[in-house]
Design a protein around this motif. Structure first.
Motif, short mmCIF file in Angstrom:
data_model
loop_
_atom_site.label_atom_id
_atom_site.label_comp_id
_atom_site.label_asym_id
_atom_site.label_seq_id
_atom_site.Cartn_x
_atom_site.Cartn_y
_atom_site.Cartn_z
N TYR A 17 10.69 5.82 10.96
CA TYR A 17 11.88 4.97 10.98
C TYR A 17 11.42 3.52 10.90
N CYS A 18 11.79 2.85 9.81
CA CYS A 18 11.34 1.47 9.57
C CYS A 18 12.53 0.53 9.51
N ASP A 19 12.34 -0.67 10.03
CA ASP A 19 13.37 -1.68 9.89
C ASP A 19 13.55 -2.01 8.42
N GLN A 20 14.79 -2.30 8.03
CA GLN A 20 15.08 -2.63 6.64
C GLN A 20 14.12 -3.70 6.12
N SER A 21 13.60 -3.50 4.91
CA SER A 21 12.60 -4.42 4.36
C SER A 21 12.75 -4.46 2.85
N LYS A 22 12.78 -5.66 2.29
CA LYS A 22 12.90 -5.80 0.83
C LYS A 22 11.73 -5.15 0.09
N PRO A 23 10.47 -5.36 0.53
CA PRO A 23 9.37 -4.69 -0.17
C PRO A 23 9.49 -3.16 -0.13
N LEU A 24 9.91 -2.60 1.01
CA LEU A 24 10.06 -1.14 1.11
C LEU A 24 11.24 -0.65 0.30
N ASN A 25 12.31 -1.44 0.25
CA ASN A 25 13.46 -1.08 -0.58
C ASN A 25 13.06 -1.00 -2.05
N GLU A 26 12.13 -1.88 -2.45
CA GLU A 26 11.76 -2.00 -3.87
C GLU A 26 10.87 -0.87 -4.33
N ASP A 27 9.97 -0.41 -3.45
CA ASP A 27 8.97 0.56 -3.90
C ASP A 27 8.56 1.50 -2.77
N GLN A 28 8.90 2.78 -2.93
CA GLN A 28 8.50 3.79 -1.95
C GLN A 28 7.74 4.95 -2.60
N GLU A 29 7.31 4.77 -3.83
CA GLU A 29 6.72 5.89 -4.57
C GLU A 29 5.50 6.48 -3.86
N ILE A 30 4.62 5.61 -3.34
CA ILE A 30 3.41 6.12 -2.71
C ILE A 30 3.74 6.91 -1.44
N PHE A 31 4.84 6.54 -0.77
CA PHE A 31 5.24 7.27 0.44
C PHE A 31 5.92 8.60 0.08
N LYS A 32 6.70 8.60 -0.99
CA LYS A 32 7.33 9.84 -1.43
C LYS A 32 6.28 10.88 -1.81
N ALA A 33 5.12 10.40 -2.29
CA ALA A 33 4.04 11.32 -2.68
C ALA A 33 3.41 12.00 -1.47
N MET A 34 3.72 11.52 -0.28
CA MET A 34 3.14 12.08 0.95
C MET A 34 4.06 13.07 1.65
N ILE A 35 5.24 13.31 1.12
CA ILE A 35 6.18 14.25 1.75
C ILE A 35 5.62 15.67 1.62
N ASN A 36 5.52 16.35 2.76
CA ASN A 36 4.96 17.71 2.83
C ASN A 36 3.55 17.80 2.25
N ARG A 37 2.79 16.74 2.44
CA ARG A 37 1.40 16.68 1.94
C ARG A 37 0.47 17.15 3.04
N GLU A 38 -0.14 18.30 2.88
CA GLU A 38 -0.93 18.91 3.95
C GLU A 38 -2.44 18.72 3.77
N ASP A 39 -2.88 18.29 2.57
CA ASP A 39 -4.32 18.13 2.37
C ASP A 39 -4.79 16.83 3.03
N LYS A 40 -6.05 16.81 3.41
CA LYS A 40 -6.65 15.64 4.06
C LYS A 40 -7.71 15.06 3.13
N LYS A 41 -7.45 13.85 2.63
CA LYS A 41 -8.41 13.19 1.75
C LYS A 41 -8.82 11.85 2.37
N PHE A 42 -10.07 11.46 2.08
CA PHE A 42 -10.62 10.23 2.63
C PHE A 42 -11.28 9.43 1.53
N THR A 43 -11.34 8.12 1.74
CA THR A 43 -12.13 7.26 0.87
C THR A 43 -13.35 6.79 1.66
N HIS A 44 -14.46 6.65 0.99
CA HIS A 44 -15.69 6.22 1.66
C HIS A 44 -16.15 4.91 1.03
N ILE A 45 -15.97 3.81 1.77
CA ILE A 45 -16.36 2.49 1.28
C ILE A 45 -17.15 1.78 2.36
N ALA A 46 -18.29 1.23 1.94
CA ALA A 46 -19.15 0.45 2.84
C ALA A 46 -19.47 1.22 4.12
#
Length: 384
Positions: free
Chosen positions: A233-262
């Motif tokens: 539950y997020c407070d209303q936000s113009k940036p979030l209103n504009e773009d939620q694609e990356i969050f929609k891609a996480m709905i019912n996402r059960e795999d665990k992936k990691f990035t390894h940097i430095a």
């Protein structure tokens, strides 16, 4: 919470403090904090009503920024923080340093994108970002103009009217390193144009410098290590209103992936039960509580604040701050360290290659290995 035992479902509430959108050079709002709080709705309602009644809060809503203006309000915020200790996480950023990081991402990275992991693994991005941040404070005007140009470019996507960022004329007081950074930008302008084409200033690109989406994603990824599934539950936000694609891609996402940097593993995935709930804080009490937490840690991370509450909350930062929070670390500029000497030489090499129209990536891995070995055998002699 014990990360070894993953729990089922978390009800999470999010809000920010210090939002200035794409204006990261805002004079008074120096710190951005995005806070997350784990709490069921009925408990959040009970605590909110208790705080409002106990501290006689007007308008029936907890607003952290307003509460921090007085001692009684700070006591109210502190009670919230102590009650939820261990049940909230925060992402905090120094906005000028965040802008320096964005500079690397959009000015440097397009030209070296095919081998960007190599540069990230040797902290070349942190060398550039910290150098820009230091220049902003030490030299002022020239660095400020470069940052203002960059911010205007990212806000509009318009290369016309920029004062110094891609200009061949330099201020006489410019430092050698800042001059190299400017020269790199000038000679790699086409890569930047290609990167920003049709993005900056349009749609979600209008918020390319804003820190909301990145902070929210990082917080959810951290919570995803503790819970099987998340409801946000997020407070209303113009940036979030504009773009939620990356969050929609996480709905019912059960795999665990990691990035390894430095040398650091960071989670890339989490499991959302449903799309983000963008809500009115007056209705969803947990968001009011997250607002208070965000305001407190933005306040605590501003070193101008030295009262007892700022000091007390600063003492809690390590426990609640997530990886991915963005602050300068001038250790990445310490030339007594071989890795810093290597990054300084690497910047010079990239700038010279750019001037000569040579490939920035061809043989660069071997070059980095070569200068690393050479510096280990014979470090640069520094003037005392």
């Amino acid at each position: 919470m014990n990360k070894g035992s993953v729990k089922t479902n978390a009800i999470l509430h999010f809000d920010e403090s210090g939002f200035t959108g794409n204006n990261l050079l805002h004079k008074r709002q120096k710190i951005f904090c995005y806070a997350s709080l784990e709490c069921p709705h009925d408990e959040a309602k009970k605590i909110t009503e208790h705080i409002i009644a106990k501290y006689h809060i007007q308008n029936g809503e907890i607003k952290g920024g307003k509460l921090l203006k007085g001692v009684r309000g700070k006591r109210a915020v502190d009670e919230i923080i102590q009650y939820f200790k261990g049940r909230f996480k925060v992402s905090v950023s120094d906005k000028k340093y965040a802008l320096a990081g964005k500079f690397f991402e959009y000015i440097f990275e397009p030209a070296i994108s095919s081998v960007n992991s190599t540069f990230y693994n040797i902290n070349f991005h942190r060398f550039i970002s910290n150098m820009l941040h230091l220049e902003l404070f030490v030299r002022g005007a020239m660095a400020e103009e470069i940052f203002e140009d960059f911010e205007n470019l990212m806000r509009t996507g318009d290369f016309e009217g920029l004062k110094v960022l891609f200009s061949a004329s330099k201020d006489k007081g410019i430092s050698p390193v800042l001059e190299q950074i400017c020269d790199f930008a000038i000679h790699n302008k086409e890569s930047v144009i290609e990167e920003l084409d049709g993005y900056a200033g349009e749609g979600a690109g209008k918020w390319v410098l804003d820190l909301t989406n990145t902070a929210l994603f990082s917080l959810l990824a951290e919570w995803g290590q503790e819970y099987d599934q998340l409801t946000a539950y997020c407070d209303q936000s113009k940036p979030l209103n504009e773009d939620q694609e990356i969050f929609k891609a996480m709905i019912n996402r059960e795999d665990k992936k990691f990035t390894h940097i430095a040398g650091i593993d960071s989670p890339l995935t989490f499991n959302l039960k449903e799309p983000l709930n963008l809500v009115d804080s007056k209705v969803v009490h947990g968001v009011q509580l997250a607002d208070a937490v965000a305001a407190a840690f933005a306040y605590a991370c501003d070193q101008d604040n030295q009262d007892e509450y700022a000091v007390k909350w600063r003492g809690m930062i390590e426990e609640h701050l997530i990886f991915g929070s963005v602050f300068q670390d001038y250790d990445h500029l310490d030339l007594s360290k071989i890795e810093v000497q290597r990054n300084a030489i690497l910047l010079q090499e990239l700038t010279e290659r750019s001037k000569k129209g040579m490939s920035l990536t061809e043989g660069i891995v071997e070059y980095i290995q070569f200068i690393t070995i050479a510096l280990r055998e014979t470090p640069l002699e520094l003037q005392k």
